[in-house]
Design an enzyme around this catalytic site. Structure first.
Site, PDB file in Angstrom:
ATOM      1  N   HIS A 155      51.986  46.210  31.718  1.00 58.12           N
ATOM      2  CA  HIS A 155      51.468  45.232  32.499  1.00 58.12           C
ATOM      3  C   HIS A 155      49.919  44.707  32.489  1.00 58.12           C
ATOM      4  O   HIS A 155      49.560  44.002  33.090  1.00 58.12           O
ATOM      5  CB  HIS A 155      51.575  45.891  34.136  1.00 58.12           C
ATOM      6  N   ASP A 362      42.507  40.800  32.600  1.00 60.21           N
ATOM      7  CA  ASP A 362      43.345  41.438  33.726  1.00 60.21           C
ATOM      8  C   ASP A 362      44.732  40.758  32.761  1.00 60.21           C
ATOM      9  O   ASP A 362      44.894  39.793  32.063  1.00 60.21           O
ATOM     10  CB  ASP A 362      43.543  40.386  34.858  1.00 60.21           C
TER      11      ASP A 362
HETATM   12  C1  GDG Z   1      48.638  45.205  37.191  1.00 55.54           C
HETATM   13  C2  GDG Z   1      47.661  44.546  36.208  1.00 55.54           C
HETATM   14  C3  GDG Z   1      49.193  42.367  36.723  1.00 55.54           C
HETATM   15  C4  GDG Z   1      45.614  43.698  46.781  1.00 55.54           C
HETATM   16  N1  GDG Z   1      44.794  44.286  47.702  1.00 55.54           N
HETATM   17  C5  GDG Z   1      45.616  44.400  48.697  1.00 55.54           C
HETATM   18  C6  GDG Z   1      47.191  43.936  48.301  1.00 55.54           C
HETATM   19  N2  GDG Z   1      47.091  43.878  47.062  1.00 55.54           N
HETATM   20  C7  GDG Z   1      48.046  43.154  46.300  1.00 55.54           C
HETATM   21  C8  GDG Z   1      47.932  41.699  45.769  1.00 55.54           C
HETATM   22  C9  GDG Z   1      48.909  41.750  44.561  1.00 55.54           C
HETATM   23  C10 GDG Z   1      48.532  43.222  44.056  1.00 55.54           C
HETATM   24  O1  GDG Z   1      48.291  44.118  44.898  1.00 55.54           O
HETATM   25  C11 GDG Z   1      47.791  43.366  43.058  1.00 55.54           C
HETATM   26  O2  GDG Z   1      48.205  42.764  42.031  1.00 55.54           O
HETATM   27  P1  GDG Z   1      47.411  42.196  40.654  1.00 55.54           P
HETATM   28  O3  GDG Z   1      48.097  41.598  39.416  1.00 55.54           O
HETATM   29  O4  GDG Z   1      46.445  41.124  41.091  1.00 55.54           O
HETATM   30  O5  GDG Z   1      46.688  43.543  40.008  1.00 55.54           O
HETATM   31  P2  GDG Z   1      46.803  45.198  39.637  1.00 55.54           P
HETATM   32  O6  GDG Z   1      47.144  45.865  40.868  1.00 55.54           O
HETATM   33  O7  GDG Z   1      45.737  45.325  38.732  1.00 55.54           O
HETATM   34  O8  GDG Z   1      48.192  45.006  38.780  1.00 55.54           O
HETATM   35  C12 GDG Z   1      47.773  42.949  36.520  1.00 55.54           C
HETATM   36  C13 GDG Z   1      50.312  43.549  37.644  1.00 55.54           C
HETATM   37  O9  GDG Z   1      49.919  44.953  37.060  1.00 55.54           O
HETATM   38  C14 GDG Z   1      51.653  43.068  37.633  1.00 55.54           C
HETATM   39  O10 GDG Z   1      51.984  42.887  36.226  1.00 55.54           O
HETATM   40  O11 GDG Z   1      49.052  41.217  37.166  1.00 55.54           O
HETATM   41  O12 GDG Z   1      47.148  42.415  35.656  1.00 55.54           O
HETATM   42  O13 GDG Z   1      46.312  44.953  36.456  1.00 55.54           O
HETATM   43  O14 GDG Z   1      50.114  41.364  44.927  1.00 55.54           O
HETATM   44  O15 GDG Z   1      48.260  40.764  46.795  1.00 55.54           O
HETATM   45  N3  GDG Z   1      48.151  43.805  49.260  1.00 55.54           N
HETATM   46  C15 GDG Z   1      47.766  44.336  50.651  1.00 55.54           C
HETATM   47  N4  GDG Z   1      46.615  44.696  51.168  1.00 55.54           N
HETATM   48  C16 GDG Z   1      45.627  44.541  50.114  1.00 55.54           C
HETATM   49  O16 GDG Z   1      44.556  44.801  50.869  1.00 55.54           O
HETATM   50  N5  GDG Z   1      49.004  44.219  51.153  1.00 55.54           N
END
Ligand code: GDG
Length: 473
Positions: A155, A362
């Site tokens: 990821h 990322d």
């Molecule tokens: C890893 C990789 C890759 C965030 N804060 C809150 C919240 N979130 C949710 C977001 C999004 C998820 O969490 C985060 O996903 P990301 O992709 O932005 O980042 P990582 O956690 O670092 O994920 C990344 C991912 O895996 C998938 O393959 O894209 O690059 O690092 O859905 O909306 N959700 C809620 N409250 C929050 O305060 N409910």
């Protein structure tokens, strides 16, 4: 039909709401529902890894979890996964804190997981393992005689060889990774970086279409950019605002909103983003009093020192910027170190003018995709996106920036704040076409389809390969 066995560090249990993984849990569940199977991972609870497994079943899916003791949690999860692999894979060698004890703890947990998992695997099952916590797991399963098809999806980014070779156990990790049949990456850059790192250490023969042979083992590498539940986000973001948010919107009147949310993590470029916002106020004083930047950043991995440091840094910067530019009745930067409900977030996305997503590195970045999908297509906000997020490959109609250049980000913010409606609509519709085509289900279906098509594992020395139906490309 073959069952699917999914392994990830944490599992989203059926009784819980969707966890911090956002739509990922939905993608995995979609795959599991299609074929039935098992989701295996850490319970999040303290105990011994060889305690009896906890099992919960619903429909054709079984969730199986194990415990970790404090030393395992510290060495496998905090120290090696999040104190060595996470920073290195995000190009932050300065934050890598390698110890041999941590590496041994990481291996110990992977070995123990394999021992717990192997008896659950049936002939014909396909196994899909997720992320950097579990790089050695296939290797340990093979040692126990598991010959099923095993796929892996990373990821996070895979670093270039200059970075990867600095990891003391890098050579072993690469050897272990070639025990997977299929390795999936978020971008072509990540896939290539893996092959380049492997190629520095051993002879890799590449046939067509991501088929490789190294050290007598055959495996495939492909790119599967992860998506979101696009239609679900569109639906959840629509509709009337809850009373509190509606009141807030009314109070804000004509104030333009810049918004972002992410786990509080140094890879997300938050301090750099705060400084870019400061530059915006300095360079474009016409926005003073007329904009508001809200940054939500719930604490994550609070047990790791680097995460405590960045939290202090953000608190200091937010206070300094508000002290410098704030006026009676106007606060430019709202920094909230809290977790928000997903439904609330998606509605807030829809009512903000700019989504500011500027990670320094990322794998993909789902927030960027969610922000776009949540917009009103008749009057959408603008996504300002880091060129170093995997999502930038697909969302090229965003305003792309270099997050290390605060003037570039400030200029992009200014451009987004004054962008004419026609341009906003055109950019949004281009990005929506991508998000609809490549959503979370398309992602899991593509991976599973490819994994099912992998020929039974074969090696150059395996005299039984032909009889197993194993064929070299
Ligand atoms: C890893 C990789 C890759 C965030 N804060 C809150 C919240 N979130 C949710 C977001 C999004 C998820 O969490 C985060 O996903 P990301 O992709 O932005 O980042 P990582 O956690 O670092 O994920 C990344 C991912 O895996 C998938 O393959 O894209 O690059 O690092 O859905 O909306 N959700 C809620 N409250 C929050 O305060 N409910």
């Amino acid at each position: 039909m073959s069952r699917l066995v999914v392994v990830s560090n944490r599992v989203a249990l059926p009784d819980g709401k969707k966890n911090g993984a956002g739509g990922l849990a939905v993608g995995i569940l979609g795959a599991l529902k299609n074929s039935g199977g098992v989701w295996f991972g850490w319970s999040g609870e303290t105990g011994e890894i060889d305690d009896p497994l906890k099992k919960v079943s619903q429909g054709n899916i079984q969730w199986v979890t194990f415990n970790l003791n404090e030393e395992d949690y510290e060495q496998y999860y905090c120290q090696f996964s999040n104190g060595v692999l996470w920073p290195a894979f995000h190009y932050r060698l300065d934050l890598v804190d390698f110890t041999r004890e941590a590496w041994e703890g990481y291996l110990r947990v992977n070995v123990a997981m394999a021992k717990q998992l192997a008896p659950l695997i049936q002939r014909g099952d396909i196994i899909w393992i997720h992320d950097y916590h579990l790089l050695p797991l296939a290797s340990e399963l093979r040692r126990l005689g598991v010959n099923n098809r095993i796929g892996f999806f990373l990821h996070i980014p895979f670093p270039t060889p200059e970075i990867f070779t600095a990891l003391p156990p890098g050579k072993t990790l690469l050897e272990q990774m070639t025990d997977y049949d299929l390795l999936g990456f978020q971008t072509e850059g990540d896939r290539q970086a893996f092959i380049d790192s492997l190629g520095l250490q051993t002879q890799v023969t590449t046939y067509m279409d991501g088929h490789h042979m190294a050290d007598g083992k055959s495996f495939q590498t492909h790119v599967y950019p992860i998506g979101i539940e696009t239609e679900d986000v569109v639906e959840q973001a629509k509709g009337p605002l809850p009373t509190k948010l509606a009141q807030l919107k009314a109070e804000l009147g004509r104030v333009q909103n810049i918004f972002s949310v992410e786990r509080l993590d140094y890879s997300k470029g938050l301090p750099e983003r705060f400084l870019a916002f400061e530059t915006l106020l300095e360079k474009y004083p016409e926005h003073i009093g007329k904009i508001r930047y809200t940054q939500i950043a719930p604490t994550s991995r609070g047990d790791v020192q680097a995460y405590q440091d960045i939290r202090h840094q953000l608190e200091t910067e937010a206070g300094r910027i508000n002290g410098k530019f704030g006026q009676l009745g106007w606060t430019p930067l709202y920094y909230l170190n809290q977790h928000f409900d997903r439904k609330v977030l998606l509605k807030v996305f829809r009512h903000t003018n700019v989504g500011l997503v500027t990670p320094l590195r990322d794998g993909m970045n789902l927030v960027a995709k969610e922000y776009v999908a949540a917009q009103d297509p008749r009057d959408p906000g603008v996504l300002v996106l880091s060129q170093f997020a995997g999502a930038a490959n697909e969302l090229s109609a965003a305003v792309l920036v270099n997050p290390y250049d605060r003037d570039d980000v400030a200029n992009a913010l200014h451009r987004a704040l004054i962008m004419p409606k026609e341009e906003r609509i055109a950019r949004h519709s281009e990005m929506m076409a991508v998000l609809r085509h490549q959503d979370i289900n398309a992602w899991q279906e593509a991976f599973i389809r490819d994994l099912k098509q992998v020929k039974t594992r074969c090696t150059q020395n395996d005299s039984t390969s032909a009889s197993l139906g194993c064929s070299m490309p």
